[in-house]
Design a protein around this motif. Structure first.
Motif, PDB file in Angstrom:
ATOM      1  N   GLU A 214      77.463 -74.084 135.646  1.00  0.00           N
ATOM      2  CA  GLU A 214      77.589 -75.236 136.530  1.00  0.00           C
ATOM      3  C   GLU A 214      79.064 -75.577 136.762  1.00  0.00           C
ATOM      4  N   TYR A 215      79.834 -75.577 135.685  1.00  0.00           N
ATOM      5  CA  TYR A 215      81.276 -75.818 135.804  1.00  0.00           C
ATOM      6  C   TYR A 215      81.916 -74.779 136.709  1.00  0.00           C
ATOM      7  N   LEU A 218      81.354 -75.428 140.364  1.00  0.00           N
ATOM      8  CA  LEU A 218      82.107 -76.577 140.864  1.00  0.00           C
ATOM      9  C   LEU A 218      83.582 -76.248 141.062  1.00  0.00           C
ATOM     10  N   VAL A 219      84.186 -75.534 140.112  1.00  0.00           N
ATOM     11  CA  VAL A 219      85.618 -75.234 140.265  1.00  0.00           C
ATOM     12  C   VAL A 219      85.841 -74.186 141.349  1.00  0.00           C
ATOM     13  N   SER A 329      85.431 -82.645 141.457  1.00  0.00           N
ATOM     14  CA  SER A 329      86.340 -82.533 140.323  1.00  0.00           C
ATOM     15  C   SER A 329      85.820 -83.285 139.107  1.00  0.00           C
ATOM     16  N   ALA A 332      82.907 -81.528 137.523  1.00  0.00           N
ATOM     17  CA  ALA A 332      83.334 -80.367 136.730  1.00  0.00           C
ATOM     18  C   ALA A 332      83.874 -80.810 135.368  1.00  0.00           C
ATOM     19  N   ARG A 335      81.309 -81.851 132.743  1.00  0.00           N
ATOM     20  CA  ARG A 335      80.571 -80.791 132.058  1.00  0.00           C
ATOM     21  C   ARG A 335      81.152 -80.524 130.669  1.00  0.00           C
ATOM     22  N   GLN A 347      90.405 -75.723 136.178  1.00  0.00           N
ATOM     23  CA  GLN A 347      90.238 -76.059 137.591  1.00  0.00           C
ATOM     24  C   GLN A 347      91.508 -75.739 138.367  1.00  0.00           C
ATOM     25  N   THR A 388      78.705 -75.105 146.034  1.00  0.00           N
ATOM     26  CA  THR A 388      78.254 -76.488 145.869  1.00  0.00           C
ATOM     27  C   THR A 388      76.749 -76.593 146.076  1.00  0.00           C
ATOM     28  N   SER A 391      74.821 -75.908 143.063  1.00  0.00           N
ATOM     29  CA  SER A 391      75.097 -76.742 141.893  1.00  0.00           C
ATOM     30  C   SER A 391      74.215 -77.983 141.880  1.00  0.00           C
TER      31      SER A 391
END
Length: 404
Positions: A214-215, A218-219, A329, A332, A335, A347, A388, A391
């Motif tokens: 998941e992280y 997002l990054v 952000s 992320a 998490r 990130q 995205t 996610s």
């Protein structure tokens, strides 16, 4: 708030913001000099373009280490070493006589320039708490966003003296920053709190962070959205001069409105926080960016190059990008509640990796026509959207943070 014996909160916030701005200044100040450098070094734009790659790749790699180094030897010592090396490297760039020497000293700049930015962000949390910490971090973000608008304009002015003056300016910037740090900035990592520098511990932290899918989504989304605009930053010497017919002193025609768009998007993000759910803001932002990217493609395909309508879609894109950035952000970082420093560096690392790929591989393939750059923006937007969309933040229910 602690450690306030050396300077006021306002002075500290401006000083930390100035340290954070060094990195974008190093990227953007010399952009107007690309053609002059190519002529003086008897090479082409592509060879000068690779000096950006020479800076960005080591910058990205060292982003993963500056925070750990400052935890081990102290914040101020890390800043002093970074700024000292950067000053010498900038002088080396100023006296380069060929493109290979420029590449070498740009690598050294990349290894050292991020120290001020990374450590400054860590010191915000060391020095401030609560609302004040949020305000100071916003100050850093604003300076980090304003630097790309100011730097090319200053670079155009300095080019009127000589391209060497640009790198002398960067050396003086770093030297002045060292003096200000010595005068006003306190050490916020006392010896009793320092931790031994362990490559194994750093590696394990990043393995845990990037092992969270998941992280990672997002990054990648944050980095791709940023890269959609950064395509134009990296290609500015060709896009603005060759395609739009602007001079080296007119780079502000693109950078000022695009940064204003970024600031407007940030304002809208702050204004909508708490009033609308994160997933609604994110969906609205991506819809806005998609509209801007489609408009950009249509303008490039149907109309002859002209500054007004070729730059306007980039401004619109930045509004949407800045609107979605805070939610992506924060999601992320949430998490990794026990590894937020590592997650923050990860990130930044992802953003710089995508920027490096753009500088070294994509931009030379795309910059021959404005439509190529428009396709680059649209491609990065699609990558960010897909990441995205896959996610949890895309869903109506806010994802719970994961305690690592």
């Amino acid at each position: 708030m602690t450690h306030m014996h050396k300077a006021s909160a306002l002075t500290l916030s401006f000083l930390l913001a100035g340290l954070a701005a060094l990195a974008p200044f190093t990227i953007d100040t010399y952009l107007p000099a690309f053609h002059t450098l190519a002529q003086d070094f008897h090479t082409d734009n592509l060879a000068i373009q690779q000096s950006l790659t020479a800076y960005l790749l080591p910058y990205a790699l060292m982003t993963l280490w500056h925070g750990a180094i400052s935890d081990a030897i102290g914040r101020l010592r890390t800043i002093y070493i970074g700024l000292g090396i950067f000053t010498l490297a900038s002088i080396g760039c100023a006296f380069a006589t060929n493109v290979e020497t420029l590449w070498f000293f740009r690598v050294i700049q990349g290894l050292s320039a991020g120290a001020g930015n990374v450590v400054a962000r860590a010191m915000v949390r060391d020095l401030f708490e609560g609302v004040m910490a949020q305000r100071v971090m916003a100050q850093l973000q604003m300076m980090f966003g304003l630097a790309p608008a100011i730097a090319p304009i200053m670079g155009g002015w300095l080019l009127g003296i000589h391209w060497q003056a640009i790198f002398v300016f960067l050396a003086l910037y770093a030297g002045l920053a060292m003096l200000c740090v010595q005068r006003w900035l306190p050490e916020t990592m006392p010896p009793e709190k320092r931790r031994p520098l362990s490559a194994r511990a750093v590696w394990q932290g990043y393995a845990q962070v990037f092992g969270d899918r998941e992280y990672l989504k997002l990054v990648v989304a944050v980095g791709a959205n940023f890269a959609g605009f950064f395509v134009y930053v990296l290609a500015a010497p060709v896009f603005l001069v060759e395609h739009l017919g602007l001079g080296p002193q007119q780079f502000g025609w693109m950078f000022i409105p695009t940064v204003c768009g970024m600031m407007l998007g940030s304002y809208l993000a702050r204004h909508s926080a708490g009033r609308y759910s994160a997933h609604r803001i994110i969906r609205l932002g991506y819809g806005w960016m998609a509209m801007a990217a489609i408009l950009n493609l249509l303008v490039c395909w149907l109309l002859p190059p002209q500054p007004l309508w070729n730059i306007a879609p980039i401004v619109l894109y930045n509004i949407g990008s800045a609107l979605v950035l805070p939610n992506l952000s924060i999601a992320a970082l949430d998490r990794m509640p026990k590894l937020r420093g590592t997650a923050s560096s990860g990130q930044a690392f992802m953003q710089m990796v995508l920027a490096t790929v753009s500088a070294g591989l994509l931009i030379p393939l795309l910059w021959h026509h404005p439509a190529g750059l428009a396709l680059g923006m649209a491609g990065y937007l699609l990558l960010g959207f897909l990441a995205t969309r896959a996610s949890l933040v895309w869903q109506p229910i806010k994802p719970a943070s994961q305690d690592k």
